[in-house]
Design a protein around this motif. Structure first.
Motif, PDB file in Angstrom:
ATOM      1  N   HIS A 164       0.894  -1.364  -0.077  1.00 51.25           N
ATOM      2  CA  HIS A 164       0.036   0.044  -0.272  1.00 51.25           C
ATOM      3  C   HIS A 164       0.927   1.316  -0.016  1.00 51.25           C
ATOM      4  O   HIS A 164       0.353   2.230  -0.368  1.00 51.25           O
ATOM      5  N   PHE A 165       1.963   1.319   0.707  1.00 50.52           N
ATOM      6  CA  PHE A 165       2.675   2.582   0.902  1.00 50.52           C
ATOM      7  C   PHE A 165       3.210   3.135  -0.524  1.00 50.52           C
ATOM      8  O   PHE A 165       3.556   4.339  -0.543  1.00 50.52           O
ATOM      9  N   LEU A 166       3.270   2.164  -1.512  1.00 52.31           N
ATOM     10  CA  LEU A 166       3.772   2.463  -2.766  1.00 52.31           C
ATOM     11  C   LEU A 166       2.626   3.395  -3.494  1.00 52.31           C
ATOM     12  O   LEU A 166       2.810   4.413  -4.295  1.00 52.31           O
ATOM     13  N   TYR A 167       1.384   2.705  -3.468  1.00 56.43           N
ATOM     14  CA  TYR A 167       0.269   3.453  -3.940  1.00 56.43           C
ATOM     15  C   TYR A 167      -0.025   4.751  -3.336  1.00 56.43           C
ATOM     16  O   TYR A 167      -0.309   5.945  -3.851  1.00 56.43           O
ATOM     17  N   GLU A 168       0.087   4.946  -2.079  1.00 59.72           N
ATOM     18  CA  GLU A 168      -0.073   6.158  -0.997  1.00 59.72           C
ATOM     19  C   GLU A 168       1.004   7.263  -1.541  1.00 59.72           C
ATOM     20  O   GLU A 168       0.578   8.349  -1.907  1.00 59.72           O
ATOM     21  N   LEU A 169       2.278   6.689  -1.916  1.00 60.99           N
ATOM     22  CA  LEU A 169       3.259   7.593  -2.449  1.00 60.99           C
ATOM     23  C   LEU A 169       2.770   8.365  -3.889  1.00 60.99           C
ATOM     24  O   LEU A 169       2.920   9.354  -3.989  1.00 60.99           O
ATOM     25  N   VAL A 170       2.152   7.604  -4.647  1.00 60.40           N
ATOM     26  CA  VAL A 170       1.754   8.090  -6.057  1.00 60.40           C
ATOM     27  C   VAL A 170       0.589   9.037  -5.888  1.00 60.40           C
ATOM     28  O   VAL A 170       0.826  10.014  -6.395  1.00 60.40           O
ATOM     29  N   ILE A 171      -0.150   8.545  -4.883  1.00 60.97           N
ATOM     30  CA  ILE A 171      -1.596   9.096  -4.784  1.00 60.97           C
ATOM     31  C   ILE A 171      -1.376  10.654  -4.171  1.00 60.97           C
ATOM     32  O   ILE A 171      -1.955  11.878  -4.453  1.00 60.97           O
ATOM     33  N   ASN A 172      -0.636  10.740  -3.067  1.00 56.44           N
ATOM     34  CA  ASN A 172      -0.299  11.729  -2.505  1.00 56.44           C
ATOM     35  C   ASN A 172       0.354  13.021  -3.218  1.00 56.44           C
ATOM     36  O   ASN A 172       0.278  13.874  -3.287  1.00 56.44           O
ATOM     37  N   ALA A 173       1.233  12.323  -4.093  1.00 56.00           N
ATOM     38  CA  ALA A 173       2.257  13.191  -4.919  1.00 56.00           C
ATOM     39  C   ALA A 173       1.193  13.724  -6.171  1.00 56.00           C
ATOM     40  O   ALA A 173       1.302  15.088  -6.455  1.00 56.00           O
ATOM     41  N   LEU A 174       0.475  13.175  -6.721  1.00 49.40           N
ATOM     42  CA  LEU A 174      -0.483  13.656  -7.601  1.00 49.40           C
ATOM     43  C   LEU A 174      -1.478  14.471  -7.070  1.00 49.40           C
ATOM     44  O   LEU A 174      -1.521  15.603  -7.663  1.00 49.40           O
ATOM     45  N   VAL A 175      -2.210  14.211  -5.959  1.00 44.36           N
ATOM     46  CA  VAL A 175      -2.932  15.201  -5.486  1.00 44.36           C
ATOM     47  C   VAL A 175      -2.280  16.575  -5.022  1.00 44.36           C
ATOM     48  O   VAL A 175      -2.799  17.516  -5.141  1.00 44.36           O
ATOM     49  N   ARG A 176      -1.085  16.404  -4.552  1.00 45.73           N
ATOM     50  CA  ARG A 176      -0.184  17.545  -4.036  1.00 45.73           C
ATOM     51  C   ARG A 176      -0.020  18.426  -5.205  1.00 45.73           C
ATOM     52  O   ARG A 176      -0.165  19.762  -5.300  1.00 45.73           O
ATOM     53  N   SER A 177       0.301  18.052  -6.355  1.00 46.57           N
ATOM     54  CA  SER A 177       0.453  18.678  -7.760  1.00 46.57           C
ATOM     55  C   SER A 177      -0.583  18.943  -8.619  1.00 46.57           C
ATOM     56  O   SER A 177      -0.622  19.414  -9.594  1.00 46.57           O
ATOM     57  N   ARG A 178      -1.826  18.503  -7.740  1.00 42.52           N
ATOM     58  CA  ARG A 178      -3.022  18.694  -8.551  1.00 42.52           C
ATOM     59  C   ARG A 178      -3.183  17.945 -10.049  1.00 42.52           C
ATOM     60  O   ARG A 178      -3.767  18.712 -10.884  1.00 42.52           O
ATOM     61  N   GLN A 179      -2.481  16.837  -9.968  1.00 42.53           N
ATOM     62  CA  GLN A 179      -2.678  16.171 -11.376  1.00 42.53           C
ATOM     63  C   GLN A 179      -3.952  15.033 -11.141  1.00 42.53           C
ATOM     64  O   GLN A 179      -3.746  14.125 -11.092  1.00 42.53           O
ATOM     65  N   PHE A 180      -5.095  15.660 -11.048  1.00 44.76           N
ATOM     66  CA  PHE A 180      -6.420  14.862 -10.859  1.00 44.76           C
ATOM     67  C   PHE A 180      -6.710  13.907 -12.126  1.00 44.76           C
ATOM     68  O   PHE A 180      -6.878  12.863 -11.955  1.00 44.76           O
ATOM     69  N   TYR A 181      -6.319  14.437 -13.137  1.00 42.21           N
ATOM     70  CA  TYR A 181      -6.629  13.798 -14.359  1.00 42.21           C
ATOM     71  C   TYR A 181      -5.713  12.368 -14.376  1.00 42.21           C
ATOM     72  O   TYR A 181      -6.281  11.476 -14.857  1.00 42.21           O
ATOM     73  N   GLN A 182      -4.465  12.746 -14.201  1.00 41.47           N
ATOM     74  CA  GLN A 182      -3.435  11.661 -14.364  1.00 41.47           C
ATOM     75  C   GLN A 182      -4.022  10.651 -13.220  1.00 41.47           C
ATOM     76  O   GLN A 182      -3.884   9.305 -13.380  1.00 41.47           O
ATOM     77  N   LEU A 183      -4.333  11.119 -12.273  1.00 43.61           N
ATOM     78  CA  LEU A 183      -4.779   9.960 -10.908  1.00 43.61           C
ATOM     79  C   LEU A 183      -5.995   9.310 -11.311  1.00 43.61           C
ATOM     80  O   LEU A 183      -6.106   7.953 -11.242  1.00 43.61           O
ATOM     81  N   HIS A 184      -6.915   9.955 -12.038  1.00 45.25           N
ATOM     82  CA  HIS A 184      -8.042   9.405 -12.516  1.00 45.25           C
ATOM     83  C   HIS A 184      -7.856   8.118 -13.650  1.00 45.25           C
ATOM     84  O   HIS A 184      -8.319   7.118 -13.393  1.00 45.25           O
TER      85      HIS A 184
END
Length: 678
Positions: free
Chosen positions: A520-540
């Motif tokens: 899980h900590f790998l997914y958490e790293l990715v999601i937090n980074a994308l949300v912090r940089s507001r890359q919501f489309y990439q996250l979706h």
């Protein structure tokens, strides 16, 4: 680089060599390849015999009964075997520096010349003659200072020379020679037992048969060692003409115990060579150029006729410089020792397996050691470097530093291959653990019985996260923060969070390719980074195409980010539905969002309508402040009570009194749900 060594070399001599009295007119020096000890014999033993080795340093005297050709202790140091002539060995009892009486064991074959002898076990002695092999067993006597010998078995095979490997318990005889080939006969030994294996032929020249006349195979051209868990025989093929380079052939043992040529190490040099095998790497020393070549046969190469040709994994380099400490001429407590540089690759060097280097003129015995950190600096192909490092047991920090350096220097093309190699070894490690827990054999299947057992490092997900990804992400965030605060003129960070996210995604892909569950900590790293940089489309996109695999922790993480990423709510619910094991979590999510009626519908759709807590739903309905929702929820549970217990009243243990009072306050008397039920 000069004759004193290369400070960037990937080989070094051990810091504290074993010192012994050098060879002189008075002193002869012998090496015991079984115990790895040096024996210095002064004046035939009358002036003393000094034994030096790791953890052993003692002296004794013996009578001078003639020139000593060889002497070796039994592995337990209870018997000393001494050869003084060509047809016998003298066996003397030994106890704490005292030589006792013994016996003389002559060769059984008449007229045979003794080529040498070896101790295969504490009590097992083998004499090798030009007529064959004689296997004896020493027998303890009542009197401790006496030795008796019992003959076990003999093999009548004409022999010109032999090689013995203590590590492999393998004896190799040269039993015949032809113009272009030599025949080798291997034997293996166990306590009290010997086994004759199938003989095989080896090529002696790297040129054509028409130019191979006069090229012979000698004892110094052959060595035996363990390479990746497999017994292997290395044979130097010298060129028949000066224009042809020498080769080193590697013969590996197949499942039938037969040795076949499996690899050819292309030396691309001519001259005098010596070979060590250190940590399953073949090291070929070249005296003329004063360099060493490094071969890793597991890296693969060009295959022709079932034989793989391999080349040095990096450019030849010299051993690192070494200096001996010499005491000051004037004794003093404050005087600094004098450091005298040693000549490397000296003509007086002699090497023994697996890692022994002896200079009889200097009176030094070293262990040859690998400097993997220096090797990592000179190998340009980082994928190949990691492939080799993963097979070295002490290389985990170095592998992780190579991965981080590949990210920082932008070598992203090689990163996918590096991750694939790391995770292939990780998958193999997990399979071994699983098989061990299931009580199954961890050995390879019968179809691959000859595959060597490779023991190396295991790089787990936590290692990559803590040593590479998390530090790089932290560095990227700090750099991006400085860039925002500094405005124009501030240099961008060397590593961006976008780059680190890409690296994590590549690592996740590699894990999935070998069937390893991503933590899980790998997914958490990715999601937090994308949300912090507001890359919501990439996250979706990552969630929609299941690059980030469904899991309860991941769904909960998305829910926690609803305040900044509103789509996370529906994405988390969809994920929990796909899991089909998170019904309680879905109900909790709906209630937390005040969607009481949808929560009831979901509970009924998955068969939980009769078991869910009435109090939890009524509380959520009352909090939402919608009287219609509360009425519908109360009615639902009233009907459930009537169906299950024949009464619409709530049980005492459900603690719903306050919700009954609230219903009465809003709507008056409670209807009789039992009538509606009938």
């Amino acid at each position: 680089m000069d004759e004193l060594g290369d400070r960037n070399g990937y080989l070094e001599l051990s810091n504290h060599p074993i010192r012994f009295e050098p060879v002189s007119k008075v002193t002869n020096v012998f090496f015991d390849d079984t115990s790895k000890e040096v024996l210095s014999v002064r004046a035939g033993g009358t002036l003393g015999v000094v034994v030096r080795g790791i953890g052993r340093d003692h002296t004794f005297r013996m009578e001078d009964r003639g020139t000593i050709s060889s002497l070796k202790f039994s592995p337990d140091h209870t018997v000393l075997a001494v050869q003084r002539n060509k047809n016998s060995v003298e066996l003397l009892s030994y106890n704490d520096g005292e030589i006792g009486s013994g016996c003389v064991q002559e060769c059984r074959a008449k007229g045979a010349n003794l080529l040498g002898f070896i101790w295969t076990n504490n009590d097992d002695l083998v004499l090798v003659t030009n007529s064959g092999v004689e296997f004896y067993q020493t027998i303890p006597q009542v009197a401790k200072d006496r030795v008796a010998v019992r003959h076990i078995r003999s093999y009548n095979i004409p022999c010109s020379w032999f090689v013995w490997s203590t590590e492999c318990c393998l004896l190799l005889l040269c039993i015949g020679a032809a113009p272009t080939t030599s025949t080798l006969q291997p034997f293996t030994f166990k306590p009290g037992q010997s086994n004759k294996l199938a003989k095989f032929e080896v090529e002696v020249s790297s040129g054509s048969s028409t130019h191979s006349q006069g090229v012979t195979l000698g004892e110094r051209d052959v060595c035996v060692g363990v390479i990746y868990g497999a017994v292997s025989i290395c044979v130097l093929r010298h060129p028949s003409t000066p224009t042809i380079a020498a080769h080193l052939d590697v013969y590996s043992q197949n499942k039938d115990g037969v040795f076949r040529r499996s690899h050819i190490c292309r030396l691309e040099l001519t001259g005098r060579f010596a070979v060590n095998i250190v940590d399953s790497l073949i090291i070929v020393h070249h005296q003329a150029s004063k360099t060493s070549l490094l071969f890793d046969i597991q890296l693969g190469g060009e295959v022709s006729g079932g034989v793989t040709s391999v080349y040095p994994i990096t450019v030849p380099r010299s051993v690192q410089p070494f200096s001996l400490e010499e005491p000051s001429a004037v004794p003093s407590t404050t005087a600094q020792p004098i450091l005298v540089p040693c000549e490397l690759y000296a003509p007086t060097w002699v090497v023994f397996q697996p890692d022994i280097v002896i200079d009889a003129r200097l009176g030094c015995m070293w262990h040859l050691q690998l400097r993997l950190d220096c090797l990592a600096k000179v190998m340009e192909d980082k994928s190949q470097l990691v492939d080799s490092l993963l097979r070295r047991q002490q290389a985990k920090p170095l592998v992780l530093s190579v991965v981080r350096e590949a990210v920082e220097t932008g070598q992203l093309g090689a990163l996918a291959q590096i991750f694939d190699k790391i995770n292939a070894a990780y998958r193999q490690h997990l399979n071994s653990i699983l098989q061990s827990q299931m009580g199954e054999s961890v050995s390879a299947p019968a179809s691959s019985a000859t595959a060597p057992e490779i023991k190396g490092v295991v790089i787990e997900q936590a290692d990559i996260y803590s040593s590479v990804l998390a530090p790089l992400m932290e560095e990227a965030e700090k750099g991006e923060t400085r860039l925002k605060e500094g405005g124009e003129g501030t240099s961008p960070p060397s590593v961006s969070s976008k780059l680190v996210v890409g690296v994590v995604i590549e690592y996740i892909r590699s894990l999935g390719a070998v069937g390893v569950t991503v933590q899980h900590f790998l997914y958490e790293l990715v999601i937090n980074a994308l949300v912090r940089s507001r890359q919501f489309y990439q996250l979706h996109q990552l969630l929609q195409y299941h690059v980030l695999a469904d899991s309860k922790p991941l769904a909960c993480l998305l829910l926690s980010l609803v305040s900044v990423y509103s789509a996370g709510k529906q994405l988390s619910l969809d994920m929990l539905c796909r899991l089909n094991t998170a019904h309680d979590e879905i109900i909790e999510v709906l209630l937390s969002q005040h969607q009481v009626i949808p929560a009831l519908r979901y509970a009924r759709s998955v068969g939980l309508a009769e078991t869910v807590s009435a109090r939890k739903f009524l509380e959520a309905a009352m909090i939402c402040g919608d009287s219609d929702v509360f009425y519908s929820t109360f009615t639902f549970f009233g009907l459930r009570n009537a169906k299950l217990r024949g009464s619409s009243a709530f049980a005492k243990g459900e603690h719903c009194d306050m919700y009954v009072d609230h219903f009465k306050k809003l709507f008056g008397e409670i209807p009789d749900y039992t009538i509606q039920q009938t």
